[in-house]
Design an enzyme around this catalytic site. Structure first.
Site, mmCIF file in Angstrom:
data_model
loop_
_atom_site.group_PDB
_atom_site.id
_atom_site.type_symbol
_atom_site.label_atom_id
_atom_site.label_comp_id
_atom_site.label_asym_id
_atom_site.label_seq_id
_atom_site.Cartn_x
_atom_site.Cartn_y
_atom_site.Cartn_z
ATOM 1 N N LEU A 1 8.201 -23.816 162.996
ATOM 2 C CA LEU A 1 7.945 -23.489 161.593
ATOM 3 C C LEU A 1 6.995 -24.510 160.975
ATOM 4 O O LEU A 1 6.375 -25.303 161.686
ATOM 5 C CB LEU A 1 9.281 -23.442 160.842
ATOM 6 C CG LEU A 1 10.223 -22.304 161.251
ATOM 7 C CD1 LEU A 1 11.611 -22.507 160.653
ATOM 8 C CD2 LEU A 1 9.653 -20.949 160.832
ATOM 9 N N TYR B 1 12.208 -30.397 158.215
ATOM 10 C CA TYR B 1 11.345 -29.232 158.364
ATOM 11 C C TYR B 1 11.054 -29.002 159.846
ATOM 12 O O TYR B 1 11.129 -29.910 160.649
ATOM 13 C CB TYR B 1 10.063 -29.340 157.531
ATOM 14 C CG TYR B 1 9.202 -30.564 157.727
ATOM 15 C CD1 TYR B 1 8.387 -30.706 158.848
ATOM 16 C CD2 TYR B 1 9.149 -31.563 156.752
ATOM 17 C CE1 TYR B 1 7.558 -31.805 159.006
ATOM 18 C CE2 TYR B 1 8.325 -32.665 156.891
ATOM 19 C CZ TYR B 1 7.530 -32.784 158.029
ATOM 20 O OH TYR B 1 6.719 -33.884 158.186
ATOM 21 N N CYS B 2 10.779 -27.757 160.187
ATOM 22 C CA CYS B 2 10.588 -27.327 161.580
ATOM 23 C C CYS B 2 11.711 -27.868 162.475
ATOM 24 O O CYS B 2 11.458 -28.575 163.457
ATOM 25 C CB CYS B 2 9.221 -27.778 162.102
ATOM 26 S SG CYS B 2 8.720 -26.954 163.630
ATOM 27 N N PRO B 3 12.974 -27.565 162.132
ATOM 28 C CA PRO B 3 14.091 -28.121 162.895
ATOM 29 C C PRO B 3 14.197 -27.519 164.295
ATOM 30 O O PRO B 3 13.821 -26.376 164.531
ATOM 31 C CB PRO B 3 15.316 -27.735 162.046
ATOM 32 C CG PRO B 3 14.890 -26.481 161.350
ATOM 33 C CD PRO B 3 13.423 -26.648 161.067
ATOM 34 N N LYS C 1 14.643 -37.992 160.987
ATOM 35 C CA LYS C 1 13.650 -37.414 161.899
ATOM 36 C C LYS C 1 12.257 -37.964 161.625
ATOM 37 O O LYS C 1 11.824 -38.055 160.476
ATOM 38 C CB LYS C 1 13.650 -35.892 161.734
ATOM 39 C CG LYS C 1 12.620 -35.157 162.585
ATOM 40 C CD LYS C 1 12.765 -33.654 162.409
ATOM 41 C CE LYS C 1 11.652 -32.896 163.086
ATOM 42 N NZ LYS C 1 11.815 -31.429 162.942
#
Length: 284
Positions: A93, A148-150, A161
């Protein structure tokens, strides 16, 4: 893990360093470059290749992001903040890139033996752990909820992260790609991604579950280590590790044949990107 480590030990690592090309180096060029290297490495015309790259003020969307209910509002939000945006051809994502984010690609061939997807991810995880082993920080690979973008290969230190990994497979070549938040504020990047989703979803119910971004769970390596790292510091660590795990490093640019291939892949990603965005626009 031993098989993943074996991937990192190559007779020759071909090096393409595009980390200092500046703001005019477009992200679509990067995706065409990795596709070119996948084809070249996958067919045995090139040894395993390692590429470093940086893109300024660039927002990279995943395919699922193009199905957001108010996508155009999200894109206008990005434009107001001076971001260009593209849709990538590998999984995942939305990700925010800027001059403090270093991207690395490792490109392997599957000619002799297929490379399991987790083996590719593990190889990149080992690389990053080794590159920063002198900081004596436990770098974990697990999903960080609120990032975000997990994904299951989010890289984190103490629950925050700083990196995410994706893969691209083409013509028996495998490109394992990572973005590393090196300098600046990880939470500010997360605020940008959160703002995009806030504008593009507007509390509408969606079939796909988009991340509820929590900026506090994102950080840069400089923030997490307390050391003023630069992108070029990390590029040097990258090259040093590869040097120690190969017969030789071979810095190079594309061959004449690869350049022709690159031009084809670049046109393909440009056309695909335009088509995906126009299709998304038409469906809204």
């Amino acid at each position: 893990m031993n098989e993943a480590l074996h991937l990192l030990r190559q007779d020759t690592w071909r090096i393409i360093d595009q980390s200092a090309l500046g703001p005019h180096f477009h992200a679509l060029q990067s995706f065409a470059m990795d596709d070119t290297l996948c084809a070249s490495v996958g067919t045995g015309q090139s040894p395993a290749s390692a590429r470093a790259w940086v893109h300024h003020n660039t927002f990279v969307l995943g395919i699922q992001d193009t199905r957001l209910p108010f996508l155009q509002e999200g894109l206008r939000f990005l434009e107001k903040r001076g971001c260009q945006y593209i849709v990538r051809n590998s999984g995942g994502l939305a990700v925010a890139l800027d001059e403090g984010v270093l991207n690395l690609s490792l490109v392997f061939t599957e000619q002799e033996k297929g490379i399991d997807i987790n083996r590719g991810y593990d190889a990149m995880w080992i690389l990053i752990k080794e590159m920063f082993s002198d900081f004596h920080k436990d770098i974990e690979a697990k999903e960080i909820v609120g990032s975000y973008c997990p994904g299951s290969y989010d890289l984190s230190i103490e629950g925050k992260k700083f990196a995410g990994i994706s893969q691209r497979r083409l013509k028996r070549g495998v490109a394992v790609q990572i973005y590393l938040s090196v300098t600046g504020s990880g939470s500010e990047r997360a605020e940008l991604v959160k703002g995009f989703y806030d504008h593009a979803i507007r509390q509408e119910q969606t079939k796909f579950s988009y991340p509820a971004v929590k900026p506090a769970v994102m950080a840069s390596l400089s923030e997490l280590t307390g050391v003023g790292l630069t992108v070029q510091d990390v590029v040097l660590r990258f090259l040093t590790f590869l040097q120690q795990n190969s017969g030789k490093l071979a810095a190079s640019s594309l061959t004449e044949e690869e350049t022709l291939l690159y031009e084809q892949y670049y046109m393909r990603v440009v056309e695909r990107n335009a088509k995906v965005l126009s299709t998304a626009e038409a469906s809204l």
